[in-house]
Design a protein around this motif. Structure first.
Motif, PDB file in Angstrom:
ATOM      1  N   THR A 128       0.822  -1.204   0.000  1.00  0.00           N
ATOM      2  CA  THR A 128       0.000   0.000   0.000  1.00  0.00           C
ATOM      3  C   THR A 128       0.857   1.257   0.000  1.00  0.00           C
ATOM      4  O   THR A 128       0.331   2.362   0.073  1.00  0.00           O
ATOM      5  CB  THR A 128      -0.953   0.035   1.214  1.00  0.00           C
ATOM      6  OG1 THR A 128      -0.190  -0.098   2.421  1.00  0.00           O
ATOM      7  CG2 THR A 128      -1.985  -1.071   1.134  1.00  0.00           C
ATOM      8  N   ILE A 129       2.180   1.083  -0.066  1.00  0.00           N
ATOM      9  CA  ILE A 129       3.067   2.229  -0.247  1.00  0.00           C
ATOM     10  C   ILE A 129       4.319   1.746  -0.959  1.00  0.00           C
ATOM     11  O   ILE A 129       5.070   0.938  -0.436  1.00  0.00           O
ATOM     12  CB  ILE A 129       3.398   2.914   1.103  1.00  0.00           C
ATOM     13  CG1 ILE A 129       4.209   4.185   0.881  1.00  0.00           C
ATOM     14  CG2 ILE A 129       4.080   1.978   2.073  1.00  0.00           C
ATOM     15  CD1 ILE A 129       4.260   5.107   2.103  1.00  0.00           C
ATOM     16  N   GLY A 130       4.529   2.209  -2.183  1.00  0.00           N
ATOM     17  CA  GLY A 130       5.647   1.716  -2.966  1.00  0.00           C
ATOM     18  C   GLY A 130       6.098   2.712  -4.018  1.00  0.00           C
ATOM     19  O   GLY A 130       5.295   3.493  -4.544  1.00  0.00           O
ATOM     20  N   THR A 131       7.387   2.691  -4.348  1.00  0.00           N
ATOM     21  CA  THR A 131       7.954   3.610  -5.324  1.00  0.00           C
ATOM     22  C   THR A 131       7.361   3.349  -6.706  1.00  0.00           C
ATOM     23  O   THR A 131       7.371   2.220  -7.193  1.00  0.00           O
ATOM     24  CB  THR A 131       9.481   3.457  -5.385  1.00  0.00           C
ATOM     25  OG1 THR A 131      10.018   3.644  -4.067  1.00  0.00           O
ATOM     26  CG2 THR A 131      10.097   4.486  -6.316  1.00  0.00           C
ATOM     27  N   LEU A 132       6.862   4.396  -7.327  1.00  0.00           N
ATOM     28  CA  LEU A 132       6.190   4.272  -8.610  1.00  0.00           C
ATOM     29  C   LEU A 132       7.187   4.196  -9.769  1.00  0.00           C
ATOM     30  O   LEU A 132       8.259   4.796  -9.704  1.00  0.00           O
ATOM     31  CB  LEU A 132       5.249   5.461  -8.824  1.00  0.00           C
ATOM     32  CG  LEU A 132       4.101   5.584  -7.827  1.00  0.00           C
ATOM     33  CD1 LEU A 132       3.361   6.905  -8.008  1.00  0.00           C
ATOM     34  CD2 LEU A 132       3.137   4.419  -7.990  1.00  0.00           C
TER      35      LEU A 132
ATOM     36  N   LEU B  39      -0.441  -0.817  -4.788  1.00  0.00           N
ATOM     37  CA  LEU B  39       0.280  -1.386  -5.918  1.00  0.00           C
ATOM     38  C   LEU B  39       0.336  -2.909  -5.839  1.00  0.00           C
ATOM     39  O   LEU B  39       0.638  -3.456  -4.783  1.00  0.00           O
ATOM     40  CB  LEU B  39       1.708  -0.838  -5.957  1.00  0.00           C
ATOM     41  CG  LEU B  39       1.854   0.695  -5.940  1.00  0.00           C
ATOM     42  CD1 LEU B  39       3.326   1.072  -5.910  1.00  0.00           C
ATOM     43  CD2 LEU B  39       1.153   1.317  -7.140  1.00  0.00           C
ATOM     44  N   THR B  40       0.070  -3.571  -6.966  1.00  0.00           N
ATOM     45  CA  THR B  40       0.180  -5.025  -7.034  1.00  0.00           C
ATOM     46  C   THR B  40       1.154  -5.402  -8.140  1.00  0.00           C
ATOM     47  O   THR B  40       1.045  -4.927  -9.274  1.00  0.00           O
ATOM     48  CB  THR B  40      -1.182  -5.676  -7.294  1.00  0.00           C
ATOM     49  OG1 THR B  40      -2.087  -5.308  -6.240  1.00  0.00           O
ATOM     50  CG2 THR B  40      -1.055  -7.193  -7.308  1.00  0.00           C
ATOM     51  N   TYR B  41       2.112  -6.265  -7.784  1.00  0.00           N
ATOM     52  CA  TYR B  41       3.182  -6.687  -8.679  1.00  0.00           C
ATOM     53  C   TYR B  41       3.121  -8.189  -8.909  1.00  0.00           C
ATOM     54  O   TYR B  41       2.585  -8.943  -8.102  1.00  0.00           O
ATOM     55  CB  TYR B  41       4.553  -6.390  -8.054  1.00  0.00           C
ATOM     56  CG  TYR B  41       4.958  -4.946  -7.959  1.00  0.00           C
ATOM     57  CD1 TYR B  41       5.869  -4.392  -8.859  1.00  0.00           C
ATOM     58  CD2 TYR B  41       4.460  -4.128  -6.944  1.00  0.00           C
ATOM     59  CE1 TYR B  41       6.277  -3.076  -8.761  1.00  0.00           C
ATOM     60  CE2 TYR B  41       4.858  -2.805  -6.837  1.00  0.00           C
ATOM     61  CZ  TYR B  41       5.767  -2.282  -7.752  1.00  0.00           C
ATOM     62  OH  TYR B  41       6.168  -0.977  -7.643  1.00  0.00           O
ATOM     63  N   GLN B  42       3.728  -8.604 -10.020  1.00  0.00           N
ATOM     64  CA  GLN B  42       4.046 -10.005 -10.239  1.00  0.00           C
ATOM     65  C   GLN B  42       5.505 -10.082 -10.686  1.00  0.00           C
ATOM     66  O   GLN B  42       5.966  -9.248 -11.474  1.00  0.00           O
ATOM     67  CB  GLN B  42       3.154 -10.636 -11.305  1.00  0.00           C
ATOM     68  CG  GLN B  42       3.374 -12.144 -11.452  1.00  0.00           C
ATOM     69  CD  GLN B  42       2.426 -12.768 -12.479  1.00  0.00           C
ATOM     70  OE1 GLN B  42       2.157 -12.195 -13.526  1.00  0.00           O
ATOM     71  NE2 GLN B  42       1.912 -13.949 -12.153  1.00  0.00           N
TER      72      GLN B  42
END
Length: 442
Positions: free
Chosen positions: A317-321, A414-417
């Motif tokens: 919920t907090i990440g470098t864009l 943010l959601t990553y794979q």
């Protein structure tokens, strides 16, 4: 915790637009504050007697981080991000003409007494103007030290209980700079259902194995997820709680392989634990989608997991864009420290120190704690991880797209794979540039 804090979807409300703070920008890879903010940092204000508030002394800012112990990977990220922010501020003339000095409080293994000792040292002995950190205690016991002194505290602990404590105690100076943890499960459920509806993923079964560490953060996420899955008609085939750090996942994987679920959701957030799970799972994977909580954001995760990391889904919920600002920050971090920046805490602490500096400058005195805290409440601040804007009661960051559909007014969830050894952000728009892919084992 789930009884006290219903799933965020039940609490969802629409946020109205307000004007953003003007004149905040990033100049090139150096990340120096420019525009309207510049004048605040460069020009010391003077008292009625004519003396400058910048005379003589530095302004101390405290950073609370686990720089030693099992969480040191994350802790180093926090300190390095804060150091870059202090460098920017001082190169721009400081806060009202006064240089900023960073003071580190090591919380090591995150024992509550370490948080208390760090708070007392920073407030009483170091006389900091403000403090920040990525973690906090589950009981919020250290908040009282900051509240009694009035010293602004900023944290990204992501725990609903911390936010509730601030409200219950009527605190006005403790800011939670990211949305709270129930949003993790709520956001994932929305994405998961979207993949199913579009045909991007056909679950092998509507069953889930949920594994949590035995702390309130992880349990809260797991509880919201379980309840949400049940509402969608899924069954929970396995639920277990483990004590971190945890390396041998044999017992859990044996149960998973005996009764393969459609989804495996692990809310333990320690990078080493999750990398170990991924490697052991990869030796004999089941036809299950694999989600792991937050830990893959730490660079050591991919180093430890190797190819087993490919296909894993995680979120923060907090990440470098991955935009111009975020890329410039990560480039500078690499050039400064010789290692890649993680995708969460380094950027968050970099932003928070600069947010505080702007608020302190607007207040006219970094040690006028009430005025600084009020300035923070009145601000919207666009940093490398997105927009910081606080709920006026809970003093917690507002999530996008979970609570507002305006990306300029919320902190993006943010959601990553991990794909081919790379972190691919695919949600939410407009930040996500990649797309969800079925893991190779499916």
């Amino acid at each position: 915790m789930s009884e006290k804090h219903p799933a965020p979807s039940a609490q969802r409300k629409r946020i109205t637009r307000r004007d953003l703070v003007r004149g905040i920008g990033i100049a090139g890879a150096a990340g120096v504050l420019s525009g309207g903010a510049g004048g605040y940092f460069l020009s010391p204000r003077r008292t009625e007697s004519g003396s400058s508030v910048a005379d003589g002394k530095t302004v101390k800012f405290g950073i609370v981080a686990p720089v030693t112990g099992p969480y040191s990977g994350d802790g180093q990220e926090m300190v390095r991000g804060a150091k870059l922010a202090v460098e920017d501020i001082n190169n721009g003339g400081g806060v009202l003409g006064r240089k900023v000095e960073l003071v580190v409080g090591d919380i090591a293994d995150q024992a509550p007494e370490n948080f208390i000792q760090a708070a007392e040292r920073l407030v009483s002995r170091e006389k900091v103007a403000a403090a920040s950190g990525g973690y906090a205690t589950a009981t919020s016991v250290e908040f009282d030290t900051y509240a009694q002194a009035g010293v602004p505290l900023f944290h990204t602990n992501t725990l609903q209980a911390n936010s509730d404590y601030v409200v219950e105690k009527g605190m006005t100076n403790v800011f939670q700079c990211c949305p709270t943890e129930p949003w993790y499960a709520s956001g994932f459920l929305q994405l998961m259902q979207g993949w199913i509806d579009s045909g991007a993923w056909v679950p092998s079964s509507k069953t889930a194995a949920v594994i949590s560490s035995n702390d309130s953060y992880s349990i809260s996420i797991a509880t919201v997820l379980k309840n949400g899955l049940k509402e969608l008609g899924w069954d929970i085939s396995l639920y277990e709680e483990i004590t971190v750090p945890y390396a041998d996942w044999g017992p859990q994987l044996s149960k998973i392989r005996n009764q393969p679920p459609g989804l495996i959701f692990v809310s333990d957030y320690l990078a080493g634990d999750l990398a170990s799970f991924a490697k052991q799972f990869a030796t004999a994977p089941t036809p299950s989608l694999l989600y792991q909580q937050y830990g893959p954001s730490v660079p050591e995760y991919i180093e430890l997991a190797g190819d087993a990391a490919n296909g894993v889904i995680w979120s923060t919920t907090i990440g470098t864009l991955p935009d111009e600002m975020g890329k410039a920050f990560r480039k500078r971090y690499l050039e400064t420290f010789g290692t890649e920046a993680g995708l969460s805490q380094s950027g968050a602490q970099y932003d928070i120190v600069r947010l505080w500096a702007l608020a302190a400058s607007r207040a006219g005195d970094p040690y006028d704690f009430a005025a600084v805290s009020q300035a923070v409440k009145d601000m919207s601040f666009r940093g490398v991880v997105g927009t910081y804007r606080f709920d006026q009661k809970e003093l917690t960051a507002i999530p996008y797209p979970d609570a507002t559909d305006d990306p300029s007014l919320g902190m993006p969830h943010l959601t990553y794979q991990i794909q081919n050894g790379e972190q691919v952000l695919f949600s939410p728009a407009p930040y996500g540039k990649g797309s969800f892919q079925l893991p190779a084992w499916l």
